[in-house]
Motif scaffolding. Sequence first.
Motif, PDB file in Angstrom:
ATOM      1  N   GLY A  55       1.112  -1.087   0.055  1.00 46.52           N
ATOM      2  CA  GLY A  55      -0.115   0.094  -0.191  1.00 46.52           C
ATOM      3  C   GLY A  55       0.989   1.219  -0.104  1.00 46.52           C
ATOM      4  O   GLY A  55       2.136   1.072   0.294  1.00 46.52           O
ATOM      5  N   ALA A  56       0.316   2.529  -0.372  1.00 47.33           N
ATOM      6  CA  ALA A  56       1.034   3.531  -0.570  1.00 47.33           C
ATOM      7  C   ALA A  56       0.219   4.763  -0.328  1.00 47.33           C
ATOM      8  O   ALA A  56      -1.147   4.660  -0.287  1.00 47.33           O
ATOM      9  CB  ALA A  56       1.815   3.732  -1.857  1.00 47.33           C
ATOM     10  N   GLY A  57       0.811   6.006  -0.117  1.00 48.28           N
ATOM     11  CA  GLY A  57       0.107   7.090  -0.032  1.00 48.28           C
ATOM     12  C   GLY A  57       1.037   8.379   0.017  1.00 48.28           C
ATOM     13  O   GLY A  57       2.246   8.081   0.166  1.00 48.28           O
ATOM     14  N   ARG A  58       0.631   9.495  -0.059  1.00 48.11           N
ATOM     15  CA  ARG A  58       1.684  10.701  -0.020  1.00 48.11           C
ATOM     16  C   ARG A  58       0.583  11.699   0.216  1.00 48.11           C
ATOM     17  O   ARG A  58      -0.397  11.924   0.482  1.00 48.11           O
ATOM     18  CB  ARG A  58       2.122  10.976  -1.553  1.00 48.11           C
ATOM     19  CG  ARG A  58       1.253  11.716  -2.357  1.00 48.11           C
ATOM     20  CD  ARG A  58       2.157  12.230  -3.738  1.00 48.11           C
ATOM     21  NE  ARG A  58       1.225  13.103  -4.507  1.00 48.11           N
ATOM     22  CZ  ARG A  58       1.690  13.551  -5.645  1.00 48.11           C
ATOM     23  NH1 ARG A  58       2.457  12.961  -6.445  1.00 48.11           N
ATOM     24  NH2 ARG A  58       0.684  14.323  -6.410  1.00 48.11           N
ATOM     25  N   PHE A  59       1.611  12.675   1.011  1.00 45.39           N
ATOM     26  CA  PHE A  59       0.911  13.895   1.888  1.00 45.39           C
ATOM     27  C   PHE A  59       2.017  15.158   1.356  1.00 45.39           C
ATOM     28  O   PHE A  59       3.175  15.033   1.013  1.00 45.39           O
ATOM     29  CB  PHE A  59       1.541  13.579   3.227  1.00 45.39           C
ATOM     30  CG  PHE A  59       1.093  14.719   4.032  1.00 45.39           C
ATOM     31  CD1 PHE A  59      -0.400  15.114   4.437  1.00 45.39           C
ATOM     32  CD2 PHE A  59       1.962  15.675   4.377  1.00 45.39           C
ATOM     33  CE1 PHE A  59      -0.433  16.335   5.100  1.00 45.39           C
ATOM     34  CE2 PHE A  59       1.884  16.952   5.144  1.00 45.39           C
ATOM     35  CZ  PHE A  59       0.450  17.107   5.503  1.00 45.39           C
ATOM     36  N   LEU A  77      -5.006  -7.119  -0.089  1.00 42.06           N
ATOM     37  CA  LEU A  77      -5.380  -6.418   1.512  1.00 42.06           C
ATOM     38  C   LEU A  77      -6.292  -5.344   1.498  1.00 42.06           C
ATOM     39  O   LEU A  77      -6.556  -5.163   2.626  1.00 42.06           O
ATOM     40  CB  LEU A  77      -3.964  -5.839   1.785  1.00 42.06           C
ATOM     41  CG  LEU A  77      -2.688  -6.692   2.318  1.00 42.06           C
ATOM     42  CD1 LEU A  77      -1.718  -6.012   2.802  1.00 42.06           C
ATOM     43  CD2 LEU A  77      -3.101  -7.650   3.505  1.00 42.06           C
ATOM     44  N   ARG A  78      -7.269  -5.265   0.463  1.00 46.16           N
ATOM     45  CA  ARG A  78      -8.255  -4.460   0.576  1.00 46.16           C
ATOM     46  C   ARG A  78      -9.187  -5.029   1.497  1.00 46.16           C
ATOM     47  O   ARG A  78      -9.632  -6.335   1.320  1.00 46.16           O
ATOM     48  CB  ARG A  78      -8.869  -4.226  -0.817  1.00 46.16           C
ATOM     49  CG  ARG A  78      -8.001  -3.338  -1.686  1.00 46.16           C
ATOM     50  CD  ARG A  78      -8.668  -3.048  -2.920  1.00 46.16           C
ATOM     51  NE  ARG A  78      -7.276  -2.475  -3.831  1.00 46.16           N
ATOM     52  CZ  ARG A  78      -7.370  -2.650  -5.100  1.00 46.16           C
ATOM     53  NH1 ARG A  78      -8.183  -3.188  -5.904  1.00 46.16           N
ATOM     54  NH2 ARG A  78      -6.361  -2.152  -5.805  1.00 46.16           N
ATOM     55  N   GLY A  79     -10.061  -4.169   2.399  1.00 46.80           N
ATOM     56  CA  GLY A  79     -10.821  -4.575   3.302  1.00 46.80           C
ATOM     57  C   GLY A  79     -10.115  -4.998   4.541  1.00 46.80           C
ATOM     58  O   GLY A  79     -10.997  -5.731   5.387  1.00 46.80           O
ATOM     59  N   LYS A  80      -9.074  -5.095   4.698  1.00 40.98           N
ATOM     60  CA  LYS A  80      -8.311  -5.680   5.883  1.00 40.98           C
ATOM     61  C   LYS A  80      -7.779  -4.841   6.710  1.00 40.98           C
ATOM     62  O   LYS A  80      -6.841  -5.215   7.521  1.00 40.98           O
ATOM     63  CB  LYS A  80      -7.329  -6.485   5.461  1.00 40.98           C
ATOM     64  CG  LYS A  80      -7.982  -7.679   4.799  1.00 40.98           C
ATOM     65  CD  LYS A  80      -7.017  -8.953   4.180  1.00 40.98           C
ATOM     66  CE  LYS A  80      -7.597 -10.092   3.560  1.00 40.98           C
ATOM     67  NZ  LYS A  80      -6.781 -10.897   2.848  1.00 40.98           N
ATOM     68  N   ALA A  82      -5.875  -2.035   5.820  1.00 40.87           N
ATOM     69  CA  ALA A  82      -4.596  -1.440   5.398  1.00 40.87           C
ATOM     70  C   ALA A  82      -4.707   0.051   4.871  1.00 40.87           C
ATOM     71  O   ALA A  82      -3.845   0.828   5.186  1.00 40.87           O
ATOM     72  CB  ALA A  82      -3.928  -2.445   4.051  1.00 40.87           C
ATOM     73  N   GLY A  83      -5.774   0.474   4.199  1.00 43.62           N
ATOM     74  CA  GLY A  83      -6.208   1.876   3.837  1.00 43.62           C
ATOM     75  C   GLY A  83      -6.136   2.695   5.129  1.00 43.62           C
ATOM     76  O   GLY A  83      -5.762   3.602   5.296  1.00 43.62           O
ATOM     77  N   ARG A  84      -6.824   2.151   6.147  1.00 43.07           N
ATOM     78  CA  ARG A  84      -6.914   2.713   7.584  1.00 43.07           C
ATOM     79  C   ARG A  84      -5.593   3.093   8.023  1.00 43.07           C
ATOM     80  O   ARG A  84      -5.273   4.028   8.467  1.00 43.07           O
ATOM     81  CB  ARG A  84      -8.046   2.075   8.259  1.00 43.07           C
ATOM     82  CG  ARG A  84      -8.299   2.904   9.775  1.00 43.07           C
ATOM     83  CD  ARG A  84      -8.839   1.847  10.619  1.00 43.07           C
ATOM     84  NE  ARG A  84      -7.991   0.849  11.126  1.00 43.07           N
ATOM     85  CZ  ARG A  84      -8.154  -0.666  10.905  1.00 43.07           C
ATOM     86  NH1 ARG A  84      -9.539  -0.716  10.540  1.00 43.07           N
ATOM     87  NH2 ARG A  84      -7.358  -1.453  11.430  1.00 43.07           N
ATOM     88  N   ASP A  85      -4.712   2.166   8.060  1.00 39.55           N
ATOM     89  CA  ASP A  85      -3.443   2.150   8.553  1.00 39.55           C
ATOM     90  C   ASP A  85      -2.557   3.296   7.940  1.00 39.55           C
ATOM     91  O   ASP A  85      -2.010   4.031   8.639  1.00 39.55           O
ATOM     92  CB  ASP A  85      -2.713   0.728   8.640  1.00 39.55           C
ATOM     93  CG  ASP A  85      -3.088  -0.333   9.551  1.00 39.55           C
ATOM     94  OD1 ASP A  85      -4.194   0.148  10.379  1.00 39.55           O
ATOM     95  OD2 ASP A  85      -2.803  -1.387   9.310  1.00 39.55           O
ATOM     96  N   ILE A  86      -2.887   3.425   6.581  1.00 37.75           N
ATOM     97  CA  ILE A  86      -1.902   4.530   5.758  1.00 37.75           C
ATOM     98  C   ILE A  86      -2.514   5.815   6.011  1.00 37.75           C
ATOM     99  O   ILE A  86      -1.774   6.641   6.345  1.00 37.75           O
ATOM    100  CB  ILE A  86      -2.058   4.255   4.113  1.00 37.75           C
ATOM    101  CG1 ILE A  86      -1.288   2.597   3.948  1.00 37.75           C
ATOM    102  CG2 ILE A  86      -1.500   5.243   3.549  1.00 37.75           C
ATOM    103  CD1 ILE A  86      -1.813   2.187   2.539  1.00 37.75           C
TER     104      ILE A  86
END
Length: 141
Positions: A55-59, A77-80, A82-86
């Motif tokens: 997973g990834a993201g930027r700020f 990993l969707r729905g597990k 991971a997105g919330r953690d990022i």
Amino acid sequence: MNVEIAQSESQLEDVFSVRKTVFVQEQNVPLEEEIDEHENQSTHFILYDGGSPAGAGRFRLLDGIGKVERICVLKSLRGKGAGRDIMQAIEHYASGCSISKLKLNAQTYAIPFYEGLGYKVVSEEFMDAGIPHRTMVKTIS
């Protein structure tokens, strides 16, 4: 799963690899739109699952507001969570920088995910890279 700020060249390669898989291969976003002129002015986040980039993201700062961008998670990993953690890692980083307001442009199908994290829709629908989006904001402490 753990989220880290990408600090090495290899971590940045992991970030771009995940983004290319999700946005370019899955969603058909042109590579020249996905990797843009803001990469060098952004703080990049990478989520690892068992040592593998997943997973990834930027700020980045935009007129005193924290702009959250390029949030993506591999299908497996969707729905597990991971997105919330990022998102939590990015929000924690932003609050450490004394940023109190965050903004993002959510793909419309992901609006419920962001609403669950406290973001509110503040725009009409618009197209970005051929995908419908809406702008959302959140005040953090």
